[in-house]
Design a protein around this motif. Structure first.
Motif, PDB file in Angstrom:
ATOM      1  N   TRP A 174      -3.568  -6.328 -12.867  1.00  0.00           N
ATOM      2  CA  TRP A 174      -4.238  -6.183 -11.566  1.00  0.00           C
ATOM      3  C   TRP A 174      -4.595  -4.725 -11.314  1.00  0.00           C
ATOM      4  O   TRP A 174      -5.693  -4.413 -10.846  1.00  0.00           O
ATOM      5  N   ARG A 207      -5.088  -2.370 -13.543  1.00  0.00           N
ATOM      6  CA  ARG A 207      -6.161  -1.949 -14.457  1.00  0.00           C
ATOM      7  C   ARG A 207      -7.533  -2.341 -13.918  1.00  0.00           C
ATOM      8  O   ARG A 207      -8.517  -1.621 -14.101  1.00  0.00           O
ATOM      9  N   ARG A 208      -7.583  -3.490 -13.258  1.00  0.00           N
ATOM     10  CA  ARG A 208      -8.860  -3.968 -12.743  1.00  0.00           C
ATOM     11  C   ARG A 208      -9.222  -3.351 -11.393  1.00  0.00           C
ATOM     12  O   ARG A 208     -10.389  -3.044 -11.139  1.00  0.00           O
ATOM     13  N   ASN A 209      -8.247  -3.187 -10.535  1.00  0.00           N
ATOM     14  CA  ASN A 209      -8.543  -2.847  -9.144  1.00  0.00           C
ATOM     15  C   ASN A 209      -8.193  -1.426  -8.727  1.00  0.00           C
ATOM     16  O   ASN A 209      -8.703  -0.950  -7.706  1.00  0.00           O
ATOM     17  N   LYS A 222      -9.703   0.640 -12.483  1.00  0.00           N
ATOM     18  CA  LYS A 222     -11.084   0.182 -12.619  1.00  0.00           C
ATOM     19  C   LYS A 222     -11.685   0.561 -13.978  1.00  0.00           C
ATOM     20  O   LYS A 222     -12.645   1.309 -14.065  1.00  0.00           O
ATOM     21  N   PHE A 241     -14.299  -3.703 -16.874  1.00  0.00           N
ATOM     22  CA  PHE A 241     -14.047  -4.607 -15.756  1.00  0.00           C
ATOM     23  C   PHE A 241     -14.856  -4.234 -14.516  1.00  0.00           C
ATOM     24  O   PHE A 241     -14.822  -4.951 -13.516  1.00  0.00           O
ATOM     25  N   LYS A 255     -15.853 -11.706 -11.124  1.00  0.00           N
ATOM     26  CA  LYS A 255     -14.886 -10.645 -10.833  1.00  0.00           C
ATOM     27  C   LYS A 255     -13.753 -11.180  -9.955  1.00  0.00           C
ATOM     28  O   LYS A 255     -12.574 -10.897 -10.191  1.00  0.00           O
ATOM     29  N   ALA A 267     -11.138 -13.436 -11.897  1.00  0.00           N
ATOM     30  CA  ALA A 267     -10.067 -12.757 -12.636  1.00  0.00           C
ATOM     31  C   ALA A 267      -8.896 -12.433 -11.722  1.00  0.00           C
ATOM     32  O   ALA A 267      -7.725 -12.647 -12.078  1.00  0.00           O
ATOM     33  N   ASP A 268      -9.187 -11.927 -10.523  1.00  0.00           N
ATOM     34  CA  ASP A 268      -8.116 -11.611  -9.568  1.00  0.00           C
ATOM     35  C   ASP A 268      -7.432 -12.877  -9.069  1.00  0.00           C
ATOM     36  O   ASP A 268      -6.209 -12.897  -8.871  1.00  0.00           O
ATOM     37  N   CYS A 301     -13.517 -10.873 -21.163  1.00  0.00           N
ATOM     38  CA  CYS A 301     -12.697  -9.665 -21.268  1.00  0.00           C
ATOM     39  C   CYS A 301     -13.547  -8.412 -21.442  1.00  0.00           C
ATOM     40  O   CYS A 301     -13.091  -7.307 -21.162  1.00  0.00           O
TER      41      CYS A 301
END
Length: 435
Positions: free
Chosen positions: A128, A130-132, A135, A139, A149, A152-153, A306
């Protein structure tokens, strides 16, 4: 009351599995819209592919951090859900922890599950972040926005809730805690509920138990609408993957025959040739999803989004519009649109004036590809965006004569001069006189 709970549980279970089966049937129907291709050769290599890539995660660990975390989530989530079997038996027959009679082995299993649950929670939180927070570029790129998007969350939140419910369920199960076996993690959570009376604690345990199994059934049915469909499809996708060397493309039999005829100095170009109707396809290349083969459509549904393919694509890295991930997502979205059209028209596709080409994927994207196979090499589940790109290029060239000017010039030179360069055939050996 007990029997009402059992009946309610059975209804929820059957509804969840029934809806999942309905979606699996629809998924199979959509994949079969692609034309046939034989992938039954070399079964030993295919089983090895599936064991190493899908089960063994061999391509995931090429990026060690993400690969290691993914293995934790993958192994943990699958193993923990083995407890679902016990939940189903308890729910249907009114028992409580029916396998607890296994003694110390049961304690070992549940203890392992609890440790894995904590590891899964930690890994999911890192994913989470890494994505939010961090960033990462793959992603945060423009091709991954909106619903994909959020999806994924959503999956990460699902996993956090399910793992938390599992631990709370164990922590508030007083009979399980009294065994003092297997409660490696939950015994440290149990004191959080010390201020509550027994009735309240038992109510929390029941609520957590029901929400856990209902959450699993919701997750199961959410898979069809999610990129996490690869949990199921990675296995057949790796089994049916192309075993040919990367860079080897399939040939159209009728075209190959014509080229061989042109290359044969003894052939009579004016002689009548036997017509093989099966050798000539109805359409050269692909302009829509139904022109692709079923393995390519399976690829589209298996895509994990991915972004490893896009992050390794040289065209994308140099600012071109091409994103191999988007190619797969567009193919899946168009296939879903075609499937809904068929559903709405009682099993028959009614032309909607749309196609994969132009409405989803532009010619700019297709011609940006260098056909280097980096996307195929990087994909953790052996998807080939390149095969779709090349089939759509084939359609542009052979059906619409819509190749870029530089490519048209090259093909004209080959036709007229027997070489890609604009030199007269009589001058092709002049280079030797310059030395």
């Amino acid at each position: 009351m007990m029997y009402i709970d059992n009946i309610l549980f059975a209804i929820i279970l059957l509804a969840g599995i029934g809806f999942f089966a309905k979606n699996v049937k629809k998924l199979s129907r959509n994949i079969k819209l692609g034309h046939d291709v034989d992938r039954s050769d070399n079964p030993s290599a295919r089983w090895n592919n599936m064991a190493m890539v899908a089960l063994g995660q061999s391509k995931m660990v090429k990026r060690p951090i993400a690969g290691f975390l993914h293995i934790i989530v993958y192994v943990g989530f699958i193993i923990i859900n083995l407890e679902v079997l016990e939940i189903i038996i308890d729910g249907l027959f009114g028992t409580h922890r029916v396998f607890s009679g296994m003694g110390s082995f049961y304690g070992f299993l549940i203890g392992s599950f609890e440790i894995l649950a904590v590891l899964v929670l930690a890994a999911v939180l890192v994913f989470w972040a890494r994505r939010n927070i961090l960033k990462l570029q793959r992603f945060a790129s423009s091709d991954l926005k909106g619903a994909p998007k959020k999806d994924a969350d959503t999956i990460l939140y699902f996993e956090i809730v399910l793992m938390s419910l599992f631990l709370i369920m164990n922590a508030t199960d007083l009979s399980f805690q009294a065994l003092n076996s297997g409660n490696i993690i939950s015994k440290h959570i149990n004191p959080w509920f010390a201020s509550l009376d027994i009735v309240q604690v038992e109510m929390i345990e029941r609520i957590a138990w029901w929400l856990h199994i209902i959450g699993i059934l919701i997750f199961l049915n959410y898979l069809y609408y999610s990129k996490h469909l690869h949990i199921l499809l990675a296995f057949p996708n790796t089994y049916f993957a192309d075993l040919n060397a990367k860079g080897k493309f399939d040939n159209v039999a009728s075209v190959t025959k014509e080229v061989k005829l042109m290359m044969d100095p003894n052939a009579d170009p004016f002689a009548a040739q036997p017509v093989d109707e099966n050798a000539v396809p109805a359409k050269f290349g692909a302009s829509d999803v139904t022109d692709l083969n079923w393995v390519q459509l399976l690829n589209a549904y298996t895509c994990t989004e991915c972004g490893r393919c896009t992050s390794s694509c040289p065209a994308n890295q140099t600012g071109k519009k091409l994103s191999p991930r988007k190619i797969m997502m567009d193919t899946r979205d168009r296939l879903e649109e075609v499937g809904k059209n068929i559903d709405a028209n009682k099993g028959v596709f009614v032309p909607d004036g749309k196609s994969l080409l132009n409405d989803y994927i532009t010619t700019e994207e297709l011609w940006a590809c260098t056909s280097c196979n980096a996307c195929v090499e990087e994909c953790p589940v052996n998807i080939s965006p390149l095969s779709i790109i090349m089939d759509m290029r084939r359609y542009l060239v052979m059906e619409q004569s819509a190749a870029p000017q530089s490519l048209n010039a090259m093909m004209t030179n080959i036709e007229n001069n027997g070489a890609p360069w604009q030199y007269n055939q009589m001058d092709r050996l002049n280079w030797k006189d310059e030395n």
